[in-house]
Scaffold this active site. Sequence first.
Site, short mmCIF file in Angstrom:
data_model
loop_
_atom_site.label_atom_id
_atom_site.label_comp_id
_atom_site.label_asym_id
_atom_site.label_seq_id
_atom_site.Cartn_x
_atom_site.Cartn_y
_atom_site.Cartn_z
N ARG A 187 0.84 -1.21 0.00
CA ARG A 187 0.00 0.00 0.00
C ARG A 187 0.87 1.25 0.00
NH1 ARG A 187 0.06 4.11 2.74
NH2 ARG A 187 0.04 2.97 4.70
N GLU B 202 4.66 10.03 7.63
CA GLU B 202 3.57 10.99 7.35
C GLU B 202 3.03 11.61 8.63
OE1 GLU B 202 4.16 11.16 4.58
OE2 GLU B 202 3.79 9.44 3.31
#
Length: 387
Positions: A93, A366
Amino acid sequence: MAMQPTDLISFDTLLSDGERAFRDDVRAFVDEAIRPNIADWYERAVFPREIVAPMAQLGLLGLHLDGYGCAGRSAVEYGLAAAEVEAGDSGLRTFMSVQGSLAMTAIHRHGSEEQKQEWLPRMAAGEAIGCFALTEPGAGSDPASMTTFARRDGDDWIITGAKRWIGLASIADVAVVWAQTDDGVRGFVVPTATPGFTATPIEPKLSMRASVQCDIDLDDVRLPASALLPGARGLSGPFTCLNEARYGIAWGVMGAARDSWMVAREYALERLQFGRPIAAAQLTQQKLVDMALEIDKGFLLALQLGRLKDAGILAHDQISVGKLNNTRVAIDIARTARTILGGNGVTLEHSPLRHANNLESVRTYEGTDEMHTLILGARITGIPAFT
């Protein structure tokens, strides 16, 4: 729609027929192409280049972008796909995210028409791989302190510096590199074959082993004026891309959590101890119920964010709610699922501990838990506490 023991809240009734059909297509791809192979890829620490073309055929690369060969699907469809791919493996992913949410989004949002035409169709087709070079050895949560610098030399730019933890860099054809300039932070489209650009995989790793993360050295990398991303000035440029990736994480990690839970449930129903399945034990049932509730809540949160995003009203701090909560919940679920598997859970025959190890990285990149907590703290109190 019939009630399933693995869906306590009939979540699928909240999706359209088209959303469910697309989700099921991605799930079938994961079942066929990823699940049978992921333990081997993980153990050998290889990124499976052979899945790039079929992912592109499904439209998974630049899934949410319009034009230039991209699928142009909705935010909810992007999220559903991210969850299915991460149910296979977080590292895969991550490839989808680095390619589409970071590198392609940077070019799509901030690039010139020439840059878009040159790179986006090839990247959407899986014919070119991209990476996004923001983080540095000394600048992680504080990208404003980056020391990579791009200086003018006539009409050219010359970039010098270093980046770290850059996904896909050693196999990428193009890098979006962020650097300080005399005009603030700017982005550059850098073909990785450019002299002075060197990417070195970070090895060995205990997490994200079926993915690639690298150190990048930029040794007087000379670029033409056309390499500059014209639409990005300051840190708002990379942050718009990071928000796309963070949104996908809120969905993706729940796929890893769901897969961990389903493996634990199946094992508990089959594993006999004291003459009965361990699923008959009260403590095991409590674990399964608690995990199921958190998975349902996490998917509901992700869906709400997706509906807001499709309506054009999703705020950046709302993305922090999803990234912080769902990643934190997912890693707890993966660890709890492992306990149901007992000693067998530490082998690669079963997915929960692999998911837990991967999620250690997802929890960090992130935006760490701490950074997203402070973003939400500032939203709640009106007082920034970053310094």
